[in-house]
Write a protein that holds these residues in place. Structure first.
Motif, mmCIF file in Angstrom:
data_model
loop_
_atom_site.group_PDB
_atom_site.id
_atom_site.type_symbol
_atom_site.label_atom_id
_atom_site.label_comp_id
_atom_site.label_asym_id
_atom_site.label_seq_id
_atom_site.Cartn_x
_atom_site.Cartn_y
_atom_site.Cartn_z
ATOM 1 N N CYS A 1 -6.107 51.624 8.649
ATOM 2 C CA CYS A 1 -4.655 51.643 8.772
ATOM 3 C C CYS A 1 -4.023 50.477 7.999
ATOM 4 N N LEU A 2 -4.551 49.282 8.170
ATOM 5 C CA LEU A 2 -4.013 48.116 7.464
ATOM 6 C C LEU A 2 -4.039 48.315 5.956
ATOM 7 N N ARG A 3 -5.100 48.954 5.455
ATOM 8 C CA ARG A 3 -5.242 49.180 4.017
ATOM 9 C C ARG A 3 -4.219 50.175 3.466
ATOM 10 N N ARG A 4 -3.551 50.916 4.326
ATOM 11 C CA ARG A 4 -2.471 51.796 3.856
ATOM 12 C C ARG A 4 -1.195 51.000 3.560
ATOM 13 N N HIS A 5 -1.096 49.806 4.149
ATOM 14 C CA HIS A 5 0.111 48.985 4.008
ATOM 15 C C HIS A 5 -0.085 47.744 3.139
ATOM 16 N N PHE A 6 -1.337 47.284 3.067
ATOM 17 C CA PHE A 6 -1.633 46.003 2.419
ATOM 18 C C PHE A 6 -2.876 46.117 1.540
ATOM 19 N N LEU A 7 -2.940 45.256 0.536
ATOM 20 C CA LEU A 7 -4.145 45.118 -0.275
ATOM 21 C C LEU A 7 -5.099 44.202 0.485
ATOM 22 N N ILE B 1 6.892 43.446 9.923
ATOM 23 C CA ILE B 1 5.478 43.078 9.768
ATOM 24 C C ILE B 1 4.735 43.261 11.092
ATOM 25 N N LEU B 2 5.294 42.739 12.167
ATOM 26 C CA LEU B 2 4.623 42.837 13.467
ATOM 27 C C LEU B 2 4.491 44.288 13.925
ATOM 28 N N ASN B 3 5.480 45.119 13.629
ATOM 29 C CA ASN B 3 5.392 46.537 13.984
ATOM 30 C C ASN B 3 4.282 47.242 13.202
ATOM 31 N N ILE B 4 4.151 46.918 11.934
ATOM 32 C CA ILE B 4 3.067 47.502 11.130
ATOM 33 C C ILE B 4 1.717 47.091 11.711
ATOM 34 N N ILE B 5 1.559 45.807 11.992
ATOM 35 C CA ILE B 5 0.294 45.306 12.539
ATOM 36 C C ILE B 5 -0.008 45.999 13.873
ATOM 37 N N PRO C 1 1.459 48.574 -5.645
ATOM 38 C CA PRO C 1 1.001 49.611 -4.704
ATOM 39 C C PRO C 1 1.359 49.347 -3.242
ATOM 40 N N TYR C 2 1.589 48.097 -2.875
ATOM 41 C CA TYR C 2 1.848 47.757 -1.478
ATOM 42 C C TYR C 2 3.153 46.979 -1.368
ATOM 43 N N VAL C 3 4.201 47.695 -1.040
ATOM 44 C CA VAL C 3 5.533 47.092 -0.962
ATOM 45 C C VAL C 3 6.171 47.476 0.367
ATOM 46 N N ILE C 4 6.734 46.501 1.020
ATOM 47 C CA ILE C 4 7.530 46.748 2.217
ATOM 48 C C ILE C 4 8.972 46.513 1.810
ATOM 49 N N VAL C 5 9.769 47.568 1.906
ATOM 50 C CA VAL C 5 11.158 47.504 1.462
ATOM 51 C C VAL C 5 12.070 47.368 2.671
ATOM 52 N N LEU C 6 12.943 46.392 2.597
ATOM 53 C CA LEU C 6 13.944 46.160 3.629
ATOM 54 C C LEU C 6 15.324 46.418 3.047
ATOM 55 N N LYS C 7 16.205 46.988 3.833
ATOM 56 C CA LYS C 7 17.569 47.211 3.351
ATOM 57 C C LYS C 7 18.187 45.881 2.938
ATOM 58 N N LEU D 1 -4.668 43.255 17.387
ATOM 59 C CA LEU D 1 -4.665 42.472 16.152
ATOM 60 C C LEU D 1 -3.680 41.317 16.270
ATOM 61 N N ARG D 2 -3.951 40.279 15.500
ATOM 62 C CA ARG D 2 -3.025 39.147 15.451
ATOM 63 C C ARG D 2 -2.909 38.653 14.014
ATOM 64 N N VAL D 3 -1.759 38.113 13.714
ATOM 65 C CA VAL D 3 -1.547 37.473 12.420
ATOM 66 C C VAL D 3 -1.690 35.975 12.659
ATOM 67 N N ALA D 4 -2.729 35.382 12.099
ATOM 68 C CA ALA D 4 -2.934 33.939 12.260
ATOM 69 C C ALA D 4 -1.791 33.186 11.578
ATOM 70 N N PHE D 5 -1.484 33.605 10.355
ATOM 71 C CA PHE D 5 -0.353 33.043 9.618
ATOM 72 C C PHE D 5 -0.147 33.844 8.343
ATOM 73 N N GLY D 6 0.976 33.624 7.731
ATOM 74 C CA GLY D 6 1.276 34.222 6.440
ATOM 75 C C GLY D 6 1.596 33.128 5.445
ATOM 76 N N THR D 7 1.521 33.458 4.169
ATOM 77 C CA THR D 7 1.888 32.495 3.131
ATOM 78 C C THR D 7 2.596 33.223 1.999
ATOM 79 N N SER D 8 3.448 32.469 1.332
ATOM 80 C CA SER D 8 4.073 32.961 0.111
ATOM 81 C C SER D 8 4.508 31.777 -0.738
ATOM 82 N N VAL D 9 3.911 31.641 -1.907
ATOM 83 C CA VAL D 9 4.310 30.564 -2.813
ATOM 84 C C VAL D 9 5.637 30.878 -3.484
#
Length: 137
Positions: free
Chosen positions: A115-121, A97-101, A80-86, A11-19
């Motif tokens: 598998c992806l649907r367990r972490h992301f919508l 993110i890359l480890n999850i992917i 429902p889909y949250v990645i928590v960082l210390k 798998l690859r992440v083409a890009f991410g976005t966040s407004v």
């Protein structure tokens, strides 16, 4: 006795976005080792969209989650889909993110998707029955 070798789909992440991030960081290239650093690494929460596909293909699907630090966990407890960082540091965020992917790589697209649907919508969530998704594989 011959054994067939099974190959995982990469798998690859083409890009991410966040407004939710400052304008010059709203498009996220996870191949870059530097990116958005928060003024207060313990006080971060933002929505993240990722275009994820099979390596070698231009096709991607959109997957979404919320990134939050432990301090802000209560703000997003109903999400429902949250990645928590210390604490939020770009390198830790990128690695998470890359480890999850990477952990979602599997022999079929359906297995990757499950598998992806367990972490992301997933952008198509609820549009297909599971048995139909398996057939699209």
């Amino acid at each position: 006795m011959s054994t067939s070798k099974h190959h995982k789909i990469r798998l690859r992440v083409a890009f991410g976005t966040s407004v939710d991030l400052p304008s010059n960081y709203q498009v996220i290239d996870l191949e870059e080792e530097e990116g958005y650093e928060a003024p207060d690494p313990s006080d971060v929460v933002f929505q993240l969209s990722l275009d994820i596909g099979i390596e070698g293909s231009n096709k991607t699907d959109i997957f979404q989650c919320v990134i939050a630090t432990e301090r802000n966990r209560r703000l997003v407890e109903k999400e429902p889909y949250v990645i928590v960082l210390k604490e939020y540091r770009y390198d830790a965020f990128r690695k998470a993110i890359l480890n999850i992917i990477k952990s979602c790589e599997a022999e079929t697209w359906y297995d990757c998707l499950s598998c992806l649907r367990r972490h992301f919508l997933w952008e198509y969530e609820g549009m297909y029955r599971e048995e139909d998704l398996k057939k699209m594989n």
